[in-house]
Design a protein around this motif. Structure first.
Motif, PDB file in Angstrom:
ATOM      1  N   ALA A 216     -29.614  17.629  19.389  1.00 30.19           N
ATOM      2  CA  ALA A 216     -29.406  16.316  18.521  1.00 30.19           C
ATOM      3  C   ALA A 216     -27.784  16.091  18.260  1.00 30.19           C
ATOM      4  CB  ALA A 216     -29.930  16.769  17.164  1.00 30.19           C
ATOM      5  N   LEU A 217     -27.063  17.109  18.057  1.00 32.50           N
ATOM      6  CA  LEU A 217     -25.643  16.703  18.043  1.00 32.50           C
ATOM      7  C   LEU A 217     -25.171  15.778  19.285  1.00 32.50           C
ATOM      8  CD1 LEU A 217     -24.162  19.986  16.602  1.00 32.50           C
ATOM      9  CD2 LEU A 217     -24.167  17.459  15.438  1.00 32.50           C
ATOM     10  N   ALA A 218     -25.649  16.498  20.268  1.00 34.99           N
ATOM     11  CA  ALA A 218     -25.015  15.878  21.614  1.00 34.99           C
ATOM     12  C   ALA A 218     -25.338  14.759  21.931  1.00 34.99           C
ATOM     13  CB  ALA A 218     -25.461  16.830  22.899  1.00 34.99           C
ATOM     14  N   LEU A 219     -26.631  14.194  21.413  1.00 34.77           N
ATOM     15  CA  LEU A 219     -27.069  12.797  21.335  1.00 34.77           C
ATOM     16  C   LEU A 219     -26.644  12.033  20.121  1.00 34.77           C
ATOM     17  CD1 LEU A 219     -30.842  13.565  22.452  1.00 34.77           C
ATOM     18  CD2 LEU A 219     -29.057  12.802  23.971  1.00 34.77           C
ATOM     19  N   PHE A 225     -30.693  18.846  11.643  1.00 33.02           N
ATOM     20  CA  PHE A 225     -31.611  19.493  11.008  1.00 33.02           C
ATOM     21  C   PHE A 225     -32.894  18.879  10.384  1.00 33.02           C
ATOM     22  CE2 PHE A 225     -27.342  21.473  10.304  1.00 33.02           C
ATOM     23  CZ  PHE A 225     -27.399  22.189  11.376  1.00 33.02           C
ATOM     24  N   GLN A 226     -32.753  17.625  10.269  1.00 31.25           N
ATOM     25  CA  GLN A 226     -33.852  16.743   9.608  1.00 31.25           C
ATOM     26  C   GLN A 226     -34.165  15.757  10.820  1.00 31.25           C
ATOM     27  OE1 GLN A 226     -35.410  17.693   6.866  1.00 31.25           O
ATOM     28  NE2 GLN A 226     -34.238  19.445   7.153  1.00 31.25           N
ATOM     29  N   LEU A 227     -34.993  15.913  11.740  1.00 31.86           N
ATOM     30  CA  LEU A 227     -35.252  14.926  12.611  1.00 31.86           C
ATOM     31  C   LEU A 227     -36.486  14.531  12.453  1.00 31.86           C
ATOM     32  CD1 LEU A 227     -34.221  17.196  15.745  1.00 31.86           C
ATOM     33  CD2 LEU A 227     -32.844  15.356  14.662  1.00 31.86           C
ATOM     34  N   ASP A 228     -36.576  12.971  12.877  1.00 30.58           N
ATOM     35  CA  ASP A 228     -38.134  12.351  12.622  1.00 30.58           C
ATOM     36  C   ASP A 228     -38.924  12.660  13.991  1.00 30.58           C
ATOM     37  OD1 ASP A 228     -37.217  10.395  14.455  1.00 30.58           O
ATOM     38  OD2 ASP A 228     -36.355   9.187  12.909  1.00 30.58           O
ATOM     39  N   PRO A 229     -40.212  12.270  13.913  1.00 31.83           N
ATOM     40  CA  PRO A 229     -41.082  12.203  15.243  1.00 31.83           C
ATOM     41  C   PRO A 229     -40.507  11.875  16.362  1.00 31.83           C
ATOM     42  CG  PRO A 229     -42.353  11.833  13.103  1.00 31.83           C
ATOM     43  CD  PRO A 229     -40.858  11.595  12.879  1.00 31.83           C
ATOM     44  N   THR A 230     -39.950  10.569  16.389  1.00 27.77           N
ATOM     45  CA  THR A 230     -39.302   9.966  17.527  1.00 27.77           C
ATOM     46  C   THR A 230     -38.082  10.767  18.038  1.00 27.77           C
ATOM     47  OG1 THR A 230     -39.959   7.833  16.556  1.00 27.77           O
ATOM     48  CG2 THR A 230     -38.276   7.932  18.486  1.00 27.77           C
ATOM     49  N   GLU A 231     -37.275  11.302  17.318  1.00 25.69           N
ATOM     50  CA  GLU A 231     -36.213  12.047  17.617  1.00 25.69           C
ATOM     51  C   GLU A 231     -36.451  13.238  18.309  1.00 25.69           C
ATOM     52  OE1 GLU A 231     -32.758  10.410  14.230  1.00 25.69           O
ATOM     53  OE2 GLU A 231     -34.159  12.077  13.950  1.00 25.69           O
ATOM     54  N   MET A 232     -37.597  13.924  17.573  1.00 22.54           N
ATOM     55  CA  MET A 232     -37.999  14.975  18.223  1.00 22.54           C
ATOM     56  C   MET A 232     -38.421  14.937  19.505  1.00 22.54           C
ATOM     57  SD  MET A 232     -37.922  17.867  15.862  1.00 22.54           S
ATOM     58  CE  MET A 232     -39.765  18.548  16.007  1.00 22.54           C
ATOM     59  N   ARG A 233     -39.171  13.775  19.674  1.00 24.30           N
ATOM     60  CA  ARG A 233     -39.803  13.611  21.170  1.00 24.30           C
ATOM     61  C   ARG A 233     -38.916  13.262  22.145  1.00 24.30           C
ATOM     62  NH1 ARG A 233     -42.479   9.384  20.001  1.00 24.30           N
ATOM     63  NH2 ARG A 233     -44.228  10.611  18.664  1.00 24.30           N
ATOM     64  N   SER A 378     -42.631  16.621  31.093  1.00 23.94           N
ATOM     65  CA  SER A 378     -42.158  15.883  30.236  1.00 23.94           C
ATOM     66  C   SER A 378     -43.224  14.790  29.633  1.00 23.94           C
ATOM     67  CB  SER A 378     -40.996  15.330  30.910  1.00 23.94           C
ATOM     68  OG  SER A 378     -40.271  14.281  29.811  1.00 23.94           O
ATOM     69  N   GLU A 379     -43.896  14.377  30.703  1.00 26.93           N
ATOM     70  CA  GLU A 379     -44.818  13.243  30.016  1.00 26.93           C
ATOM     71  C   GLU A 379     -45.957  13.569  29.114  1.00 26.93           C
ATOM     72  OE1 GLU A 379     -46.076  14.395  34.327  1.00 26.93           O
ATOM     73  OE2 GLU A 379     -44.198  14.099  33.136  1.00 26.93           O
ATOM     74  N   ARG A 380     -46.188  14.764  28.965  1.00 24.23           N
ATOM     75  CA  ARG A 380     -47.059  15.291  27.966  1.00 24.23           C
ATOM     76  C   ARG A 380     -46.639  15.304  26.573  1.00 24.23           C
ATOM     77  NH1 ARG A 380     -51.387  18.352  30.247  1.00 24.23           N
ATOM     78  NH2 ARG A 380     -51.095  19.699  28.591  1.00 24.23           N
ATOM     79  N   PHE A 381     -45.416  15.305  26.243  1.00 27.81           N
ATOM     80  CA  PHE A 381     -44.653  15.222  25.124  1.00 27.81           C
ATOM     81  C   PHE A 381     -44.833  13.884  24.324  1.00 27.81           C
ATOM     82  CE2 PHE A 381     -43.075  19.031  27.241  1.00 27.81           C
ATOM     83  CZ  PHE A 381     -43.089  19.772  26.043  1.00 27.81           C
TER      84      PHE A 381
END
Length: 381
Positions: A216-219, A225-233, A378-381
């Motif tokens: 997350a930091l790299a992106l 530490f508080q990621l939303d579903p889109t960020e997690m994916r 990857s496509e399964r996430f």
């Protein structure tokens, strides 16, 4: 159709390559364990003989059960404490936050009295009502700590309801370790881990929480530490992509050192930070260590007393003992870690240090990570 078949073949080859490497890594560990087998047998034999020759433990003897990380409770440190307080210390070591949590919830085993954990985990344990508030008057060595570590209320996760639940002990950034012979110019970002030139030459720490956070930091995500579903994916896809460059995952610093040297690793996410740098240099590796431009995660490990502590005064004596100058200094001398009593000789760029905090959903991260490590596409996430 021909192009589709070629694409499928490439994916299969990549996947085979990934698991072949993992198999080789496991074989390497097996060879190490076999070679060490005879020595382990001898040590066990000597230990068993010592049980017969030692004085029997009385029923009323004091026992302290310690849950900690490697290097925090070495044998000589433990022996000195046992002699001073006429007690027996049982140390259980862990290699991940997940293992620490599992040990605290293990059924059929005696409860632990004290544990060492990072600030994010301390907050989690406090909220779960697993820790007892500390009587600071029984911890006089805290007055020897650097001012920043005496100000407990200013460090997230250490206090709750005006009471202190943990005392800082040691800390390190979690930067990027690189082989100077293969990486001529120090890398500026964690994104170098994905550079195709390092195919098969990257080591990563086997942890759901830290992998999602440092990616997350790299992106450039503002709240790692508080990621939303889109960020997690998005991050899950990125971590699947990282598998192309991986030699394997590691858990212990000694394991990472063996992999790094034997397989000529170029880059590694240094979960143990300066401790790993010290181990690698002692093993003869010419390595560099950097804090990326986007910042690096950093952990601050602390000592806490559990609510299940059978002898609170003895547990507090252990925490106070860990802050004695001679004991704390061993962290730096043996492990290459900073302690809370003396300023580090090589200070990190504190402006780019991100102290780890509680994450949005631990179980969600661990479930995704299990799929990533297992080789899910990857496509399964």
């Amino acid at each position: 159709m021909h192009m589709m078949l070629m694409a499928d073949e490439k994916r299969l080859c990549k996947r085979f390559f990934h698991f072949r490497i993992a198999a080789c890594a496991r074989a390497h560990l097996l060879r190490r364990s076999v070679c060490a087998g005879f020595l382990t047998f001898l040590i066990a034999a000597v230990f068993c003989l010592s049980l017969f020759s030692a004085a029997p433990v009385k029923a009323d003897d004091k026992v302290l059960r310690v849950l900690a990380w490697p290097g925090y409770a070495d044998a000589d440190v433990v022996n000195h404490f046992e002699a001073r307080y006429k007690a027996r210390v049982e140390v259980t070591l862990v290699d991940s936050d997940e293992a620490l949590w599992a040990q605290m919830h293990a059924k059929g085993t005696p409860p632990f009295d004290v544990l060492a954990a990072n600030t994010a985990e301390i907050q989690r344990y406090t909220e779960a009502n697993l820790l007892a508030p500390l009587d600071l008057a029984r911890l006089p060595n805290t007055r020897k700590q650097l001012p920043r570590f005496q100000a407990l209320a200013s460090i997230g996760g250490l206090t709750s309801g005006g009471k202190a639940y943990a005392i800082p002990f040691t800390y390190s950034s979690m930067g990027l370790i690189y082989d100077r012979k293969q990486v001529a110019v120090a890398p500026r970002t964690m994104r170098e881990l994905w550079n195709p030139r390092y195919r098969g030459k990257v080591l990563d720490f086997n942890s759901a929480q830290h992998n999602f956070s440092f990616t997350a930091l790299a992106l450039g995500y503002p709240h790692p530490f508080q990621l939303d579903p889109t960020e997690m994916r998005t991050i899950a896809h990125k971590l699947v992509d990282l598998r192309r460059n991986l030699l394997t995952y590691y858990t212990l610093p000694e394991e990472a050192t063996a992999f790094f040297i034997q397989h000529k690793v170029a880059l590694m996410f240094g979960n143990y930070g300066t401790q790993q740098v010290e181990l690698l240099r002692r093993a003869g590796a010419d390595v560099g260590y950097v804090i990326p431009d986007e910042g690096a995660l950093a952990w601050l490990d602390c000592w806490s007393m559990t609510r299940a502590a059978a002898d609170p005064p003895l547990a507090l004596a252990w925490i106070n003992y860990m802050l004695e100058p001679d004991v704390s200094a061993l962290l730096t001398q043996r492990q290459g870690l900073a302690n809370t009593l003396t300023a580090p000789v090589e200070s990190s760029d504190s402006a780019r240090i991100v102290w780890i905090g509680p994450v949005e959903n631990i179980q969600r991260r661990e479930d995704l990570w299990a799929r990533i490590v297992s080789g899910d596409r990857s496509e399964r996430f």
